[in-house]
Design a protein around this motif. Structure first.
Motif, PDB file in Angstrom:
ATOM      1  N   GLU A  59       0.418  -1.473   0.223  1.00 22.72           N
ATOM      2  CA  GLU A  59       0.114   0.235   0.034  1.00 22.72           C
ATOM      3  C   GLU A  59       0.784   1.096  -0.135  1.00 22.72           C
ATOM      4  O   GLU A  59       0.413   2.053  -0.343  1.00 22.72           O
ATOM      5  CB  GLU A  59      -1.441  -0.062   1.258  1.00 22.72           C
ATOM      6  N   LEU A  60       1.810   1.021   0.979  1.00 26.40           N
ATOM      7  CA  LEU A  60       2.671   2.671   0.589  1.00 26.40           C
ATOM      8  C   LEU A  60       3.426   2.642  -0.367  1.00 26.40           C
ATOM      9  O   LEU A  60       3.499   3.693  -0.395  1.00 26.40           O
ATOM     10  CB  LEU A  60       3.700   1.713   1.511  1.00 26.40           C
ATOM     11  N   HIS A  61       3.453   1.535  -1.489  1.00 24.74           N
ATOM     12  CA  HIS A  61       4.664   1.543  -2.784  1.00 24.74           C
ATOM     13  C   HIS A  61       3.554   2.185  -3.670  1.00 24.74           C
ATOM     14  O   HIS A  61       3.456   3.081  -4.254  1.00 24.74           O
ATOM     15  CB  HIS A  61       4.588   0.131  -3.298  1.00 24.74           C
ATOM     16  N   ALA A  62       2.442   2.110  -3.609  1.00 23.20           N
ATOM     17  CA  ALA A  62       1.091   2.517  -4.496  1.00 23.20           C
ATOM     18  C   ALA A  62       0.569   3.579  -4.136  1.00 23.20           C
ATOM     19  O   ALA A  62      -0.095   4.178  -5.326  1.00 23.20           O
ATOM     20  CB  ALA A  62      -0.047   1.360  -3.780  1.00 23.20           C
ATOM     21  N   GLU A  63       0.832   4.270  -2.791  1.00 25.93           N
ATOM     22  CA  GLU A  63       1.243   5.656  -2.339  1.00 25.93           C
ATOM     23  C   GLU A  63       1.796   6.730  -3.218  1.00 25.93           C
ATOM     24  O   GLU A  63       1.386   7.403  -2.550  1.00 25.93           O
ATOM     25  CB  GLU A  63       0.361   5.423  -1.010  1.00 25.93           C
ATOM     26  N   GLU A  64       3.129   5.607  -3.682  1.00 23.63           N
ATOM     27  CA  GLU A  64       4.281   6.621  -3.946  1.00 23.63           C
ATOM     28  C   GLU A  64       4.813   7.561  -2.726  1.00 23.63           C
ATOM     29  O   GLU A  64       5.303   8.574  -2.731  1.00 23.63           O
ATOM     30  CB  GLU A  64       4.222   7.318  -4.800  1.00 23.63           C
ATOM     31  N   TRP A  65       4.419   6.262  -1.406  1.00 20.14           N
ATOM     32  CA  TRP A  65       5.184   7.314   0.149  1.00 20.14           C
ATOM     33  C   TRP A  65       6.927   7.217  -0.350  1.00 20.14           C
ATOM     34  O   TRP A  65       6.786   7.144  -0.582  1.00 20.14           O
ATOM     35  CB  TRP A  65       4.717   5.481   1.164  1.00 20.14           C
ATOM     36  N   ILE A  66       6.872   8.749   0.307  1.00 15.55           N
ATOM     37  CA  ILE A  66       8.622   9.127   0.325  1.00 15.55           C
ATOM     38  C   ILE A  66       8.925   8.865   1.830  1.00 15.55           C
ATOM     39  O   ILE A  66       8.035   9.787   2.746  1.00 15.55           O
ATOM     40  CB  ILE A  66       8.242  10.623  -0.345  1.00 15.55           C
ATOM     41  N   LEU A  67      10.163   8.749   2.529  1.00 17.00           N
ATOM     42  CA  LEU A  67      10.336   9.059   3.465  1.00 17.00           C
ATOM     43  C   LEU A  67      11.436  10.290   3.676  1.00 17.00           C
ATOM     44  O   LEU A  67      12.120  10.485   2.817  1.00 17.00           O
ATOM     45  CB  LEU A  67      11.095   7.752   3.741  1.00 17.00           C
ATOM     46  N   ASP A  68      10.609  10.918   4.857  1.00 16.38           N
ATOM     47  CA  ASP A  68      11.236  12.252   4.685  1.00 16.38           C
ATOM     48  C   ASP A  68      11.494  12.755   5.941  1.00 16.38           C
ATOM     49  O   ASP A  68      12.658  12.608   5.657  1.00 16.38           O
ATOM     50  CB  ASP A  68       9.668  13.680   4.045  1.00 16.38           C
ATOM     51  N   TYR A 121       7.149   6.452  12.709  1.00 13.58           N
ATOM     52  CA  TYR A 121       6.115   6.210  13.657  1.00 13.58           C
ATOM     53  C   TYR A 121       5.254   6.160  13.188  1.00 13.58           C
ATOM     54  O   TYR A 121       4.092   4.573  13.713  1.00 13.58           O
ATOM     55  CB  TYR A 121       6.155   7.633  14.517  1.00 13.58           C
ATOM     56  N   ASP A 122       4.527   6.725  12.247  1.00 11.34           N
ATOM     57  CA  ASP A 122       3.245   7.035  11.238  1.00 11.34           C
ATOM     58  C   ASP A 122       3.031   5.046  11.298  1.00 11.34           C
ATOM     59  O   ASP A 122       2.111   4.134  10.860  1.00 11.34           O
ATOM     60  CB  ASP A 122       2.931   7.616  10.456  1.00 11.34           C
ATOM     61  N   ILE A 123       3.967   4.406  10.742  1.00 13.32           N
ATOM     62  CA  ILE A 123       3.675   3.313  10.162  1.00 13.32           C
ATOM     63  C   ILE A 123       3.489   2.143  11.258  1.00 13.32           C
ATOM     64  O   ILE A 123       2.918   1.167  11.011  1.00 13.32           O
ATOM     65  CB  ILE A 123       5.200   2.327   8.985  1.00 13.32           C
ATOM     66  N   LEU A 124       4.645   2.384  12.345  1.00 12.90           N
ATOM     67  CA  LEU A 124       4.595   1.839  13.873  1.00 12.90           C
ATOM     68  C   LEU A 124       2.801   1.916  13.948  1.00 12.90           C
ATOM     69  O   LEU A 124       2.092   0.500  14.485  1.00 12.90           O
ATOM     70  CB  LEU A 124       5.548   1.754  14.236  1.00 12.90           C
ATOM     71  N   LYS A 125       2.565   3.021  14.084  1.00 12.74           N
ATOM     72  CA  LYS A 125       1.365   3.010  14.707  1.00 12.74           C
ATOM     73  C   LYS A 125      -0.409   2.764  13.736  1.00 12.74           C
ATOM     74  O   LYS A 125      -0.930   2.155  14.579  1.00 12.74           O
ATOM     75  CB  LYS A 125       0.780   4.776  14.956  1.00 12.74           C
ATOM     76  N   ASP A 126       0.511   2.576  11.919  1.00 16.88           N
ATOM     77  CA  ASP A 126      -0.505   1.454  12.071  1.00 16.88           C
ATOM     78  C   ASP A 126      -0.320  -0.266  11.563  1.00 16.88           C
ATOM     79  O   ASP A 126      -1.293  -0.099  12.238  1.00 16.88           O
ATOM     80  CB  ASP A 126      -0.129   2.017  10.261  1.00 16.88           C
ATOM     81  N   MET A 127       0.804  -0.480  12.164  1.00 18.27           N
ATOM     82  CA  MET A 127       0.820  -1.747  12.181  1.00 18.27           C
ATOM     83  C   MET A 127       0.081  -2.499  13.540  1.00 18.27           C
ATOM     84  O   MET A 127      -0.843  -3.293  13.450  1.00 18.27           O
ATOM     85  CB  MET A 127       2.030  -1.804  12.226  1.00 18.27           C
ATOM     86  N   GLN A 128      -0.240  -1.145  14.994  1.00 19.92           N
ATOM     87  CA  GLN A 128      -0.492  -1.303  15.746  1.00 19.92           C
ATOM     88  C   GLN A 128      -1.824  -2.124  15.682  1.00 19.92           C
ATOM     89  O   GLN A 128      -2.665  -2.158  15.981  1.00 19.92           O
ATOM     90  CB  GLN A 128       0.054  -0.483  16.421  1.00 19.92           C
ATOM     91  N   SER A 129      -2.336  -1.061  14.794  1.00 14.88           N
ATOM     92  CA  SER A 129      -3.985  -0.639  14.576  1.00 14.88           C
ATOM     93  C   SER A 129      -4.474  -2.312  13.242  1.00 14.88           C
ATOM     94  O   SER A 129      -5.447  -2.735  14.174  1.00 14.88           O
ATOM     95  CB  SER A 129      -4.390   0.733  14.114  1.00 14.88           C
ATOM     96  N   ARG A 130      -3.612  -1.896  12.477  1.00 12.82           N
ATOM     97  CA  ARG A 130      -3.979  -3.315  11.747  1.00 12.82           C
ATOM     98  C   ARG A 130      -3.557  -4.502  12.480  1.00 12.82           C
ATOM     99  O   ARG A 130      -4.754  -5.392  11.778  1.00 12.82           O
ATOM    100  CB  ARG A 130      -4.051  -3.236  10.065  1.00 12.82           C
ATOM    101  N   MET A 131      -2.984  -5.093  13.080  1.00 14.23           N
ATOM    102  CA  MET A 131      -2.857  -6.299  13.589  1.00 14.23           C
ATOM    103  C   MET A 131      -2.914  -6.376  15.067  1.00 14.23           C
ATOM    104  O   MET A 131      -2.909  -7.179  15.583  1.00 14.23           O
ATOM    105  CB  MET A 131      -0.929  -6.668  13.775  1.00 14.23           C
ATOM    106  N   GLU A 132      -4.004  -5.425  15.362  1.00 17.22           N
ATOM    107  CA  GLU A 132      -4.140  -4.973  16.682  1.00 17.22           C
ATOM    108  C   GLU A 132      -3.715  -6.139  18.272  1.00 17.22           C
ATOM    109  O   GLU A 132      -3.826  -6.763  18.500  1.00 17.22           O
ATOM    110  CB  GLU A 132      -5.896  -6.503  16.880  1.00 17.22           C
TER     111      GLU A 132
END
Length: 260
Positions: A67-76, A83-94
């Motif tokens: 999904e990150l690749h499809a959204e053309e995510w840029i590491l800035d 941190y945002d990715i880790l929060k997403d992981m916590q959410s989707r992995m419960e």
């Protein structure tokens, strides 16, 4: 379909980390100048697992990268973006705990010191991060190749001195925004000489003489880099590891220094 991974059970232990590792994906990184660097990232993603669950929904982790690749995510802003990715992981992995490791080569265009010839230099980088409930840990590492010339050899020889290629790895924990270029500059500024991918004869003369004027042991390298790091108010912990590939010995020399 039967969901085996989500089955409940009376297991004796929970698991600290379970996930996927060494997944390669195209990665785009914003440089200090604002240019986008195209490289390849090697990801490892993991979460904890309660003792009453058989397994995690592992496919959700590579799905996140897709999904990150499809959204053309840029590491800035490295620390904030991870941190945002880790929060997403916590959410989707419960789960309350998530960890991410990312390795990539950071490419910079570099001009030779006299001729101005340009060439790309690659600097291996690594991010290690974890989010346990609300406790965020983030470490950034970069490895910088340098030229080193032996102070002892220069002192005792009637002419010349032996030199070698060295590698200095800096790992930091920091607050706010820190660019990879800042760490690279700290290391290169105190080396006997920088390393360049393209050198003409006039450049070779320059770097040879510059190294001779700036002899460095591995001990010198870690101390001088540590001085630079400790003077930066953004950095609250650092580790410097310097290794020189000795040209007249069958072994390498190394030094390690940690500080705040």
């Amino acid at each position: 379909m039967k969901d085996v991974q989500n089955m409940k059970g009376d297991y004796k232990f929970g698991i600290n980390e379970v996930g996927v590792e060494d997944i390669k994906y195209p990665l785009r990184v914003k440089s200090n100048s604002g240019d986008i660097i195209s490289t390849v990232g090697t990801y490892s993603l993991g979460v904890n697992l309660d003792k009453d669950l058989k397994g995690i929904h592992m496919s959700r982790l590579p799905q996140l990268l897709a999904e990150l690749h499809a959204e053309e995510w840029i590491l800035d802003d490295f620390k904030a973006d991870i941190y945002d990715i880790l929060k997403d992981m916590q959410s989707r992995m419960e789960t309350d705990n998530a960890c991410l490791e990312l390795k990539f080569d950071y490419f910079l265009s570099k001009e030779a010191p006299v001729s101005g010839q340009e060439g790309l230099m690659s600097y291996p980088c690594q991010i290690k991060s974890s989010l346990k409930e609300d406790e965020y840990n983030f470490f950034l590492s970069v490895e910088v190749p340098v030229t080193s010339l032996c102070p002892c050899s220069k002192e005792i020889s009637d002419y010349s001195a032996h030199n070698q290629r060295g590698y200095t790895e800096v790992t930091v924990s920091y607050e706010g925004l820190l660019r990879v270029e800042e760490l690279i500059e700290m290391v290169e500024s105190v080396a006997s000489c920088e390393v360049y991918s393209v050198l003409k004869r006039v450049d070779e003369k320059k770097v040879t003489e510059q190294a001779y004027d700036n002899p460095r042991f591995v001990e010198d390298m870690v101390r001088l880099v540590a001085e630079k790091l400790s003077a930066d108010n953004k950095i609250d912990w650092f580790r410097v590891n310097s290794q020189h590939q000795e040209s007249i010995h069958p072994h390498d020399a190394y030094a390690v220094l940690e500080g705040r």
